[in-house]
Design a protein around this motif. Structure first.
Motif, PDB file in Angstrom:
ATOM      1  N   ASP A 177      -8.756 -10.417  -2.120  1.00 37.21           N
ATOM      2  CA  ASP A 177      -8.144 -10.588  -0.811  1.00 37.21           C
ATOM      3  C   ASP A 177      -8.680  -9.469   0.084  1.00 37.21           C
ATOM      4  OD1 ASP A 177      -6.605 -10.705   1.456  1.00 37.21           O
ATOM      5  OD2 ASP A 177      -4.669 -10.689   0.436  1.00 37.21           O
ATOM      6  N   PRO A 178      -9.602  -9.768   0.993  1.00 41.61           N
ATOM      7  CA  PRO A 178     -10.195  -8.728   1.845  1.00 41.61           C
ATOM      8  C   PRO A 178      -9.156  -7.958   2.666  1.00 41.61           C
ATOM      9  CG  PRO A 178     -11.425 -10.790   2.023  1.00 41.61           C
ATOM     10  CD  PRO A 178     -10.180 -11.105   1.255  1.00 41.61           C
ATOM     11  N   LYS A 179      -8.038  -8.620   3.001  1.00 42.13           N
ATOM     12  CA  LYS A 179      -7.022  -7.958   3.820  1.00 42.13           C
ATOM     13  C   LYS A 179      -6.327  -6.826   3.059  1.00 42.13           C
ATOM     14  CE  LYS A 179      -4.329 -10.145   6.640  1.00 42.13           C
ATOM     15  NZ  LYS A 179      -3.308 -11.077   7.200  1.00 42.13           N
ATOM     16  N   LEU A 180      -6.404  -6.866   1.731  1.00 39.15           N
ATOM     17  CA  LEU A 180      -5.732  -5.836   0.940  1.00 39.15           C
ATOM     18  C   LEU A 180      -6.385  -4.473   1.148  1.00 39.15           C
ATOM     19  CD1 LEU A 180      -3.506  -5.295  -1.129  1.00 39.15           C
ATOM     20  CD2 LEU A 180      -5.137  -5.885  -2.939  1.00 39.15           C
ATOM     21  N   GLY A 181      -7.713  -4.454   1.237  1.00 36.25           N
ATOM     22  CA  GLY A 181      -8.422  -3.212   1.529  1.00 36.25           C
ATOM     23  C   GLY A 181      -8.429  -2.195   0.408  1.00 36.25           C
ATOM     24  N   GLY A 182      -8.295  -2.680  -0.830  1.00 37.87           N
ATOM     25  CA  GLY A 182      -8.311  -1.758  -1.954  1.00 37.87           C
ATOM     26  C   GLY A 182      -7.734  -2.388  -3.211  1.00 37.87           C
ATOM     27  N   VAL A 183      -7.213  -1.541  -4.108  1.00 40.94           N
ATOM     28  CA  VAL A 183      -6.728  -1.989  -5.412  1.00 40.94           C
ATOM     29  C   VAL A 183      -5.315  -1.468  -5.644  1.00 40.94           C
ATOM     30  CG1 VAL A 183      -7.156  -1.989  -7.901  1.00 40.94           C
ATOM     31  CG2 VAL A 183      -9.084  -1.908  -6.315  1.00 40.94           C
ATOM     32  N   LEU A 184      -4.424  -2.357  -6.072  1.00 39.67           N
ATOM     33  CA  LEU A 184      -3.046  -1.994  -6.399  1.00 39.67           C
ATOM     34  C   LEU A 184      -2.897  -1.711  -7.891  1.00 39.67           C
ATOM     35  CD1 LEU A 184      -1.212  -4.839  -4.436  1.00 39.67           C
ATOM     36  CD2 LEU A 184      -1.372  -2.436  -3.746  1.00 39.67           C
ATOM     37  N   PHE A 193      -3.592 -12.749 -12.421  1.00 37.12           N
ATOM     38  CA  PHE A 193      -2.834 -12.573 -11.189  1.00 37.12           C
ATOM     39  C   PHE A 193      -3.790 -12.143 -10.075  1.00 37.12           C
ATOM     40  CE2 PHE A 193       0.795 -12.230 -14.050  1.00 37.12           C
ATOM     41  CZ  PHE A 193       1.783 -12.879 -13.322  1.00 37.12           C
ATOM     42  N   PRO A 194      -3.665 -12.740  -8.877  1.00 36.65           N
ATOM     43  CA  PRO A 194      -4.493 -12.296  -7.755  1.00 36.65           C
ATOM     44  C   PRO A 194      -4.276 -10.813  -7.472  1.00 36.65           C
ATOM     45  CG  PRO A 194      -3.402 -14.377  -7.244  1.00 36.65           C
ATOM     46  CD  PRO A 194      -2.805 -13.880  -8.528  1.00 36.65           C
ATOM     47  N   ASP A 195      -5.293 -10.168  -6.912  1.00 37.13           N
ATOM     48  CA  ASP A 195      -5.223  -8.726  -6.670  1.00 37.13           C
ATOM     49  C   ASP A 195      -4.134  -8.342  -5.675  1.00 37.13           C
ATOM     50  OD1 ASP A 195      -7.289  -8.371  -8.437  1.00 37.13           O
ATOM     51  OD2 ASP A 195      -8.736  -7.622  -6.971  1.00 37.13           O
ATOM     52  N   ASN A 196      -3.699  -9.284  -4.822  1.00 37.00           N
ATOM     53  CA  ASN A 196      -2.652  -8.953  -3.851  1.00 37.00           C
ATOM     54  C   ASN A 196      -1.249  -9.179  -4.413  1.00 37.00           C
ATOM     55  OD1 ASN A 196      -2.310 -11.765  -3.720  1.00 37.00           O
ATOM     56  ND2 ASN A 196      -3.569 -11.950  -1.878  1.00 37.00           N
ATOM     57  N   TYR A 197      -1.159  -9.493  -5.707  1.00 37.84           N
ATOM     58  CA  TYR A 197       0.145  -9.689  -6.353  1.00 37.84           C
ATOM     59  C   TYR A 197       0.730  -8.320  -6.669  1.00 37.84           C
ATOM     60  CZ  TYR A 197       3.291 -13.047  -8.650  1.00 37.84           C
ATOM     61  OH  TYR A 197       4.344 -13.881  -8.975  1.00 37.84           O
ATOM     62  N   PHE A 198       1.897  -8.030  -6.108  1.00 36.21           N
ATOM     63  CA  PHE A 198       2.518  -6.721  -6.267  1.00 36.21           C
ATOM     64  C   PHE A 198       3.672  -6.812  -7.257  1.00 36.21           C
ATOM     65  CE2 PHE A 198       5.476  -3.314  -5.133  1.00 36.21           C
ATOM     66  CZ  PHE A 198       4.628  -2.230  -5.053  1.00 36.21           C
ATOM     67  N   PHE A 217      -7.989   9.637 -11.812  1.00 35.33           N
ATOM     68  CA  PHE A 217      -7.225   8.801 -12.749  1.00 35.33           C
ATOM     69  C   PHE A 217      -6.497   7.682 -12.024  1.00 35.33           C
ATOM     70  CE2 PHE A 217      -4.850  12.818 -11.992  1.00 35.33           C
ATOM     71  CZ  PHE A 217      -3.769  12.323 -11.260  1.00 35.33           C
ATOM     72  N   GLY A 218      -6.862   7.456 -10.771  1.00 35.59           N
ATOM     73  CA  GLY A 218      -6.332   6.321 -10.036  1.00 35.59           C
ATOM     74  C   GLY A 218      -5.064   6.636  -9.275  1.00 35.59           C
ATOM     75  N   ALA A 219      -4.424   5.570  -8.763  1.00 36.39           N
ATOM     76  CA  ALA A 219      -3.231   5.720  -7.935  1.00 36.39           C
ATOM     77  C   ALA A 219      -2.553   4.360  -7.796  1.00 36.39           C
ATOM     78  CB  ALA A 219      -3.625   6.252  -6.553  1.00 36.39           C
ATOM     79  N   PRO A 220      -1.302   4.329  -7.312  1.00 34.78           N
ATOM     80  CA  PRO A 220      -0.659   3.032  -7.062  1.00 34.78           C
ATOM     81  C   PRO A 220      -1.448   2.157  -6.092  1.00 34.78           C
ATOM     82  CG  PRO A 220       0.970   4.783  -7.059  1.00 34.78           C
ATOM     83  CD  PRO A 220      -0.371   5.463  -7.114  1.00 34.78           C
ATOM     84  N   PHE A 221      -2.173   2.804  -5.167  1.00 34.00           N
ATOM     85  CA  PHE A 221      -3.089   2.066  -4.289  1.00 34.00           C
ATOM     86  C   PHE A 221      -4.329   2.917  -4.067  1.00 34.00           C
ATOM     87  CE2 PHE A 221      -4.794   1.125  -0.013  1.00 34.00           C
ATOM     88  CZ  PHE A 221      -5.214  -0.182  -0.253  1.00 34.00           C
ATOM     89  N   ILE A 222      -5.488   2.316  -4.319  1.00 30.08           N
ATOM     90  CA  ILE A 222      -6.770   2.988  -4.089  1.00 30.08           C
ATOM     91  C   ILE A 222      -7.474   2.251  -2.957  1.00 30.08           C
ATOM     92  CG2 ILE A 222      -8.990   3.656  -5.075  1.00 30.08           C
ATOM     93  CD1 ILE A 222      -7.699   3.522  -7.839  1.00 30.08           C
ATOM     94  N   GLU A 223      -7.713   2.933  -1.877  1.00 29.11           N
ATOM     95  CA  GLU A 223      -8.356   2.312  -0.722  1.00 29.11           C
ATOM     96  C   GLU A 223      -9.849   2.156  -0.961  1.00 29.11           C
ATOM     97  OE1 GLU A 223      -8.610   2.949   4.148  1.00 29.11           O
ATOM     98  OE2 GLU A 223      -7.507   4.364   2.887  1.00 29.11           O
ATOM     99  N   ARG A 266       0.825  -1.217   0.000  1.00 28.10           N
ATOM    100  CA  ARG A 266       0.000   0.000   0.000  1.00 28.10           C
ATOM    101  C   ARG A 266       0.859   1.267   0.000  1.00 28.10           C
ATOM    102  NH1 ARG A 266      -2.670  -2.304   4.888  1.00 28.10           N
ATOM    103  NH2 ARG A 266      -4.339  -3.710   4.200  1.00 28.10           N
ATOM    104  N   GLY A 267       2.165   1.106   0.238  1.00 27.04           N
ATOM    105  CA  GLY A 267       3.055   2.267   0.239  1.00 27.04           C
ATOM    106  C   GLY A 267       3.261   2.898   1.591  1.00 27.04           C
ATOM    107  N   ALA A 268       2.842   2.215   2.663  1.00 29.31           N
ATOM    108  CA  ALA A 268       2.958   2.796   4.011  1.00 29.31           C
ATOM    109  C   ALA A 268       4.359   2.648   4.583  1.00 29.31           C
ATOM    110  CB  ALA A 268       1.935   2.146   4.949  1.00 29.31           C
ATOM    111  N   ILE A 269       5.114   1.620   4.131  1.00 28.14           N
ATOM    112  CA  ILE A 269       6.496   1.429   4.583  1.00 28.14           C
ATOM    113  C   ILE A 269       7.363   1.143   3.361  1.00 28.14           C
ATOM    114  CG2 ILE A 269       5.848   0.577   6.879  1.00 28.14           C
ATOM    115  CD1 ILE A 269       6.431  -2.276   5.913  1.00 28.14           C
ATOM    116  N   THR A 270       8.675   1.307   3.531  1.00 24.81           N
ATOM    117  CA  THR A 270       9.598   1.069   2.423  1.00 24.81           C
ATOM    118  C   THR A 270       9.895  -0.427   2.293  1.00 24.81           C
ATOM    119  OG1 THR A 270      11.591   1.227   3.770  1.00 24.81           O
ATOM    120  CG2 THR A 270      10.679   3.289   2.870  1.00 24.81           C
TER     121      THR A 270
END
Length: 512
Positions: free
Chosen positions: A361-368, A469-474, A336-342, A66-70
């Motif tokens: 994946d409900p734990k993802l909480g959005g779209v990558l 690819f599953p939605d949680n695939y980064f 126009f979206g984002a790297p992660f949309i909550e 989600r981009g919260a940590i490096t």
């Protein structure tokens, strides 16, 4: 399992998703090798993800994507530190054919130990086999094309087979390899002959995954797997070879008694683009080479019907009306979206339940990776026309159907043969998409979204959905690099079905 030329891990993902009757994973990835540093980073990250049981992935993984940590913070996190160290031994960044063979052999020998019943998977790079690649490379330099080492990267795959004699191998490549030639000889014939007899005391039976014939009866096209027949929302046709070591083939009664067990099953209904993309937030595209804003974008769409002036076909009225209708609907699309949309992803009944279980994946909480490209105003006009044409006429247009004012500058409508006539290709919502290939990283013209009100090409996440690819695939890297990884991959959901067949064979009773 060992994976060569792994890319971002499509085959790995599919095989690793196969479970046995007790619910345990059927395959353990011991080594995966990829030369591209960015794809390798993706591969390594997914190896960490897979090291945890389903539903038990630590929250720091989600924080990272989600981009919260490096990435460094993620890899050093106490919850994944051990898994990251293990993954670094599994996912290797190396170029086969360049790295010393002894080093590769050392990784594999350490990984498999005394095991003799193991599986080799992978797909050597295909630029020299693909139709587009052959045309481009030949045009540049015929002699250089004939000498291109990529014709023979399969020999690295062959060398591993010769050295380690896996029980089974699965090799994937483009359909173009069937008629690709080098020095006047068909490459596919040579590949088959080499794989059937890697060395004097080692032989393999090479089977089709879709045609019930004996090894000697198979024609080259019998090895082609059409992914859209098997629940993949994409018309991706690939050569896939299923090799079985001859001693194991002879000792497995089910191969002769029930050969249909080891074939992919056709699905009763194909999955369309709209079903695969269901639940993803609608987005507007952006303007390139000029200031972008929602107002400027809406204005650009409103101009598009003017490009139909002078086009005197009966269908003009319907398309013009559709362009005006969808331009009005476009006013609702502000982002126009984002790297992660909550937010929640709720595809509802638009997506089959089995696909929902696979993607979400409900734990993802959005779209990558759901962020649109910038497009030139002239291309936006072509996009909205193509999408409205498809919506009203129920088929995708090519350049021969375009009004003169919407043709690219280099195309003359009076030419008898228009090069690259499908240069602007809208994806039809009710049908599988065209093949998602690495070219998608260069531009989106071949991948126009079916909704005219969004007037854009597909995002990385949408391309990844079509590749299953599953939605949680980064995917690591820039957006361009992400597109390239998606296009180069094997659809994981197809790989899972192949893996199920391989597991069925590996666990079948043997004659003593």
């Amino acid at each position: 399992m060992i994976d060569l030329f792994a890319g971002p891990g499509g085959l790995c993902e599919g095989f690793s998703s196969v479970v046995d009757a007790a619910g345990a994973r059927g395959f353990a990835v011991k080594v995966s090798i990829e030369k591209d540093p960015v794809a390798h980073r993706t591969l390594l990250l997914r190896a960490i993800f897979r090291s945890f049981p389903k539903g038990k992935v630590p929250s720091c993984y989600y924080d990272y994507v989600r981009g919260a940590i490096t990435r460094d913070q993620f890899l050093a996190h106490a919850d994944v530190k051990d898994a990251a160290e293990h993954a670094a031994k599994e996912a290797r960044c190396a170029e086969l054919g360049v790295i010393p063979p002894e080093e590769v052999d050392g990784w594999i020998r350490q990984a498999i130990g005394s095991q003799t019943d193991w599986v080799l998977i992978g797909g050597p790079p295909c630029q020299a086999y693909s139709l587009a690649g052959r045309s481009r490379l030949r045009r540049k330099d015929v002699k250089k094309f004939e000498a291109d080492a990529r014709h023979f990267l399969y020999t690295e795959y062959l060398r591993i087979i010769r050295e380690f004699a896996p029980a089974v191998f699965v090799m994937e490549n483009v359909k173009g390899m069937l008629n690709s030639k080098n020095a006047g000889k068909h490459i596919f014939e040579r590949i088959l002959a080499d794989l059937k007899a890697p060395r004097a005391d080692l032989s393999y039976e090479i089977r089709s995954l879709v045609v019930n014939k004996q090894d000697g009866e198979l024609e080259p096209n019998d090895y082609v797997v059409e992914a859209d027949d098997h629940g993949i929302p994409q018309s991706r046709h690939r050569v896939i070879l299923f090799g079985i070591r001859s001693d194991l083939a002879a000792a497995t009664p089910a191969l002769a008694g029930r050969p249909e067990r080891f074939l992919l099953r056709k699905m009763p209904k194909k999955v369309g683009v709209s079903a695969a993309l269901a639940g993803l937030p609608p987005l507007r595209s952006r303007l390139s080479k000029e200031p972008d804003s929602q107002e400027a974008w809406i204005k650009a769409l409103g101009e598009a019907p003017l490009k139909l002036k002078g086009w005197r076909l009966p269908l003009r009225g319907d398309i013009e009306a559709a362009m005006e209708k969808f331009a009005k609907r476009a006013e609702k699309h502000a982002t126009f979206g984002a790297p992660f949309i909550e937010g929640d992803v709720a595809p509802g009944g638009a997506m089959p339940n089995d696909l929902q279980r696979w993607y979400l994946d409900p734990k993802l909480g959005g779209v990558l990776h759901h962020e649109t490209r910038r497009h030139m105003r002239s291309d936006l006009h072509r996009y909205v026309f193509a999408a409205c044409f498809a919506a009203t006429q129920k088929y995708a247009p090519d350049l021969r159907n375009f009004p003169p004012k919407l043709l690219p500058d280099h195309v003359n409508v009076d030419e008898e043969t228009i090069p690259f006539k499908d240069r602007f290709r809208v994806q039809m919502g009710k049908h599988p998409s065209s093949t998602v290939v690495a070219h998608i990283k260069k531009d989106g013209h071949y991948y126009i979204h079916p909704d005219p009100a969004q007037c854009r090409s597909l995002t990385v996440r949408e391309a990844a959905r079509l590749q299953t690819f599953p939605d949680n695939y980064f995917f690591e890297g820039t957006r361009t690099e992400q597109y390239g990884q998606v296009g180069n991959a094997v659809p994981p959901l197809l790989a899972k079905q192949i893996g199920q067949i391989i597991l069925d064979f590996m666990t079948s009773p043997r004659r003593q």
